[in-house]
Design an enzyme around this catalytic site. Structure first.
Site, PDB file in Angstrom:
ATOM      1  CD  GLU A  25      10.968   1.759 -11.671  1.00  0.00           C
ATOM      2  OE1 GLU A  25       9.806   0.801 -10.744  1.00  0.00           O
ATOM      3  OE2 GLU A  25      12.192   1.514 -12.137  1.00  0.00           O
ATOM      4  CG  PHE A  47      15.493  -5.600 -23.142  1.00  0.00           C
ATOM      5  CD1 PHE A  47      15.481  -6.616 -22.698  1.00  0.00           C
ATOM      6  CD2 PHE A  47      16.661  -4.798 -22.693  1.00  0.00           C
ATOM      7  CE1 PHE A  47      14.981  -6.941 -21.453  1.00  0.00           C
ATOM      8  CE2 PHE A  47      17.195  -4.539 -21.031  1.00  0.00           C
ATOM      9  CZ  PHE A  47      15.472  -5.816 -20.648  1.00  0.00           C
ATOM     10  CD  GLN A  48      14.822  -3.104 -19.557  1.00  0.00           C
ATOM     11  OE1 GLN A  48      15.296  -2.223 -19.605  1.00  0.00           O
ATOM     12  NE2 GLN A  48      14.974  -3.770 -18.354  1.00  0.00           N
ATOM     13  CE  LYS A 107      20.891   4.221 -23.739  1.00  0.00           C
ATOM     14  NZ  LYS A 107      22.231   2.822 -22.839  1.00  0.00           N
ATOM     15  CG  MET A 160     -13.553   0.449   3.532  1.00  0.00           C
ATOM     16  SD  MET A 160     -14.498   1.217   4.139  1.00  0.00           S
ATOM     17  CE  MET A 160     -13.888   2.866   4.841  1.00  0.00           C
TER      18      MET A 160
HETATM   19  C1  LIG Z   1      -4.206  -1.040  -4.452  1.00  0.00           C
HETATM   20  C2  LIG Z   1      -5.538  -1.025  -4.588  1.00  0.00           C
HETATM   21  N1  LIG Z   1      -5.666  -2.268  -4.358  1.00  0.00           N
HETATM   22  C3  LIG Z   1      -7.537  -2.893  -3.590  1.00  0.00           C
HETATM   23  C4  LIG Z   1      -8.590  -1.591  -3.067  1.00  0.00           C
HETATM   24  C5  LIG Z   1      -9.791  -2.053  -3.058  1.00  0.00           C
HETATM   25  N2  LIG Z   1      -8.981  -1.603  -1.156  1.00  0.00           N
HETATM   26  C6  LIG Z   1      -9.941  -0.451  -0.539  1.00  0.00           C
HETATM   27  S1  LIG Z   1      -9.249  -0.258   1.525  1.00  0.00           S
HETATM   28  C7  LIG Z   1      -8.695  -1.636   1.142  1.00  0.00           C
HETATM   29  C8  LIG Z   1      -8.789  -2.454   2.356  1.00  0.00           C
HETATM   30  C9  LIG Z   1      -6.991  -1.506   3.339  1.00  0.00           C
HETATM   31  O1  LIG Z   1      -6.321  -2.433   4.071  1.00  0.00           O
HETATM   32  P1  LIG Z   1      -5.961  -2.208   5.099  1.00  0.00           P
HETATM   33  O2  LIG Z   1      -4.768  -0.746   5.192  1.00  0.00           O
HETATM   34  O3  LIG Z   1      -5.450  -3.125   6.104  1.00  0.00           O
HETATM   35  O4  LIG Z   1      -6.577  -0.283   5.822  1.00  0.00           O
HETATM   36  P2  LIG Z   1      -8.079  -0.545   6.604  1.00  0.00           P
HETATM   37  O5  LIG Z   1      -9.126  -0.518   6.546  1.00  0.00           O
HETATM   38  O6  LIG Z   1      -7.814  -1.374   7.887  1.00  0.00           O
HETATM   39  O7  LIG Z   1      -7.973   0.797   7.546  1.00  0.00           O
HETATM   40  C10 LIG Z   1      -8.328  -2.616  -0.098  1.00  0.00           C
HETATM   41  C11 LIG Z   1      -8.470  -3.988  -0.388  1.00  0.00           C
HETATM   42  C12 LIG Z   1      -7.126  -0.308  -3.016  1.00  0.00           C
HETATM   43  N3  LIG Z   1      -8.287   0.815  -2.433  1.00  0.00           N
HETATM   44  N4  LIG Z   1      -6.354   0.305  -3.182  1.00  0.00           N
END
Ligand SMILES: Cc1ncc(C[n+]2csc(CCOP(=O)(O)OP(=O)(O)O)c2C)c(N)n1
Lengths: 166, 556
Positions: free
Chosen positions: B50, B112-113, B162, B471
């Protein structure tokens, strides 16, 4: 820090108080007091909200309140043009008859009313500006304070000014 | 009046709103609606989670400018929507979500749910409703779309018990509805616009900052007219990227933590800053107190609460960006006579020429993105994931239209880009849609490959594969003495995964292979995942370190 009072009209339906109070928490504002009650119109309730903060906070808060769809009208009330009231119920333990007569005297001076008496306790109803209630409670500390229940403030502007739906 | 069940009334109301597609996934508490959908002309696109359904609706909304609709069952179905709804909320995207709920008599009994989705989503929706009786459905649906799409847009959730879906009632479908606590934004104040025009006319170094609000109100032409009249550089926020064609001589790129050096340098030198449709987000302004401290700031926004929320300004003008910019331009035209000084103009051109250069350092991300730009038609839509991929895309992939760059700016949701790309492709099937991804982000919603393939919604995914949560790794290199903690992710073989889902998977290990892969993807009518290995330790530069001012950009 100053105290700000917001008079608001809101939809009278479930969940609205939660939305309003949650917005304060979410936006990192502290509610001093919040009171809600029905108005003369069945589908609209009135909320009176007080907060302590800076002018800027109050301005922002007013806008955030206005943004909530269940909030129909918001007005920042000018303290000098507003009647502010709070109600408190105060229960004290008093067994000694001399103390009892002191208490009754003071209660009279504060124009409060004795609403319940038992052999060991007295319950007093007091209304007024919050500062008056503070002062009364200070005095009551000489007795054994059993319970205090304050409503939080409600407020209304003097004269013909009012919070109305546009 | 028509006698209908709640679920049929819902479908009828949606059709009357012009809804042609819903992204969702069924379950017990929403089955009557799914049954009713079978007899309608509305296309249902089956998501595999979802969260992705909500992102698809969001991507659809951003690409089309119309509301996107998603649907889920009660409990886990509705809670899975939460990230997608929060994402739409932070970026002011008009998403309307419908959730099933346990029957009225069971509400509050931990049935439930059962989940209190109204309580859960109160802070991340513009509004939400729990329907109490079937006869309310037509007007609630109308209100939901009105609220979601007007003023500052945002998500609205409608929760449907529902038994309300099966309840039969007399239905009246109103043509218009009024929402008492909700009034359309007022027209911008003419007096304030005059004062703004005076400030701008007297400016030595004006700068225009365009935010997402410009895209939302379709004010890009008005923006351009104003900029050309004023001869002022236009920078955008991440959400505003593309509001001015980024190859326009006045465009200087995105400002902010990972802003373009040109944009960041020019904006801090501005004496009058016109900010339109932006909330002065912290990633945009960096240290907000220091941000354009010396400049006179004019702020135009449709949401009165944004004026003065994050940044004190000289002039706050509440109103629709398009109207405000058009009138401001008229006022300005009266005041500006003769040529504008354009001493900085040459400088913009020089710096730009330098940045334009693709360079020749192997499969670097900037180089790949510049090449990708050349391979794609002007009107292609690009979505991004979150992380380095997003910031590289912001810096190095030029957007040529206001709805051509779709990214999660406010919440920064990894996993947004791919489902959003699918939603965007549904909205604009005639243009190529490319998700610029990181290997970490893609893994969050790559199960949407199933939707993309089986619903025949072909998009392209370009994975800038650094085998890292890049990042985070960059921050650990820069601010945690290079100590890596939980960032090496050992990604799976993405090409094989794509193939397993029936998509096309290509691994590209050179620029030539990349170019061939993109061409193959564009020629194909099936989703293509292009996996490109890049240097795991490449940083996104320039960057403004956290807590610093825009002026303190490093790595230029
Ligand atoms: C759902 C979620 N979890 C954690 C983060 C924290 N976060 C920001 S950038 C990043 C790394 C992203 O890695 P990737 O998708 O491999 O992209 P890259 O930076 O390597 O281009 C993380 C874990 C986030 N923004 N969103």
């Amino acid at each position: 820090m100053k105290t700000f009072i917001f008079g608001t009209l809101v939809e009278h339906k479930p969940g609205v108080l939660q939305k309003v109070s949650n917005m304060f928490r979410q936006r990192n504002f502290n509610i001093e007091s919040i009171t809600v009650g029905p108005t003369e119109r069945g589908d609209i309730a009135r909320m009176t909200i007080t907060m302590k903060g800076e002018e800027e906070d109050a301005v922002q808060l007013e806008k955030q309140l206005r943004k909530l769809i269940d909030v129909l009208e918001v007005k920042l009330l000018d303290p000098s043009e507003t009647v502010v009231r709070e109600l408190a119920l105060v229960k004290v333990r008093v067994e000694d008859w001399r103390a009892r007569s002191d208490l009754v005297n003071w209660a009279n001076i504060f124009r409060s009313r004795i609403v319940d008496v038992s052999p060991d306790s007295i319950m007093i109803e007091i209304t007024g500006a919050p500062s008056k209630i503070d002062a009364f409670l200070e005095l009551m500390k000489r007795f054994e304070l059993l319970e205090v229940s304050r409503t939080g403030i409600t407020a209304m502007e003097r004269g013909l000014n009012r919070i109305g739906l546009k | 009046m028509l006698e209908l069940s709640g679920s049929r009334a819902l479908v009828e109301a949606l059709e009357r709103e012009g809804v042609s597609v819903i992204f969702g996934l069924p379950g017990g508490a929403i089955m009557p609606v799914y049954d009713a959908l079978l007899d309608s002309g509305i296309r249902h696109i089956l998501a595999r989670h979802e969260q992705s359904a909500a992102h698809m609706a969001d991507g659809y909304a951003r690409a089309s400018g119309r509301a996107g609709v998603c649907m889920a069952t009660s409990g886990p179905g509705s809670t899975n929507l939460v990230t997608g709804i929060a994402n739409a909320y932070m970026d002011s995207s008009p998403v309307v979500a419908f959730t099933g709920q346990v029957p009225r008599a069971m509400i509050g009994r931990d049935a439930f749910q059962e989940a209190d989705i109204i309580g859960i989503t109160a802070p991340i929706t513009k509004y939400n409703y729990q329907v109490r009786s079937a006869s309310e459905i037509p007007s609630i649906v109308k209100k939901a779309f009105l609220i979601a799409t007007s003023g500052r847009p945002g998500p609205v959730l409608v929760d449907l018990p529902k038994d309300v879906q099966t309840e039969v009632a007399q239905m009246e479908f109103p043509d218009t509805v009024e929402v008492r606590g909700f009034s359309p934004p007022s027209d911008p104040d003419p007096e304030l616009l005059k004062r703004a025009a005076e400030l701008l006319a007297g400016a030595d170094a004006p700068f225009i900052l365009a935010g997402g609000g410009v895209r939302i109100s379709n004010a890009h032409l008005e923006l351009l007219r104003l900029a050309e009249l004023l001869m002022a550089p236009v920078g955008t926020t991440l959400m505003g990227k593309g509001c001015i064609r980024e190859d326009h001589p006045l465009s200087v790129g995105v400002i902010g933590m990972h802003g373009s050096p040109l944009a960041n340098t020019l904006i801090v030198k501005a004496d009058v800053l016109l900010a339109v449709g932006t909330r002065f987000a912290d990633r945009t302004t960096c240290d907000v107190k220091e941000f354009c401290k010396e400049a006179e700031i004019i702020h135009i926004d449709i949401d009165p609460a944004e004026i003065g929320k994050n940044k004190r300004v000289r002039l706050g003008i509440v109103g629709d960006a398009r109207k405000a910019l058009a009138r401001l331009t008229e006022e300005l035209a009266k005041r500006l006579k003769g040529e504008r000084p354009a001493h900085w103009y040459e400088r913009i051109k020089q710096v730009k020429a330098k940045l334009q250069n693709e360079g020749n350092d192997g499969l670097s991300a900037p180089r790949l993105l510049k090449r990708l730009r050349k391979l794609l038609p002007d009107d292609a839509i690009v979505t991004t994931e979150v992380g380095q991929n997003q910031m590289w895309a912001s810096l190095h992939f030029k957007a040529y239209g206001p709805r051509n760059f779709i990214t999660s700016g406010g919440l920064g949701t990894m996993g947004f880009g791919f489902p959003a790309a699918i939603g965007a492709k549904v909205a604009r099937p005639e243009v190529p849609v490319v998700d610029i991804a990181g290997d970490g982000s893609f893994q969050m919603t790559m199960n949407s490959l199933a939707t993309s393939v089986s619903e025949r919604i072909p998009v392209v995914v370009v994975i800038l594969n650094n085998r890292m949560l890049g990042m985070v790794a960059q921050w650990q290199r820069l601010f945690f003495r290079g100590r890596y903690s939980a960032v090496e992710i050992n990604p799976p073989d993405f090409a094989k995964i794509a193939e397993a889902y029936g998509a096309q998977g290509i691994r590209a290990e050179s620029m030539e292979e990349f170019e061939r892969a993109v061409k193959a993807a564009l020629a194909s009518d099936v989703t293509t995942v292009i996996d490109v290995p890049i240097n795991p330790e490449e940083d996104v530069f320039p960057m403004v370190p956290p807590g610093c001012k825009l002026e303190d950009m490093i790595g230029v």
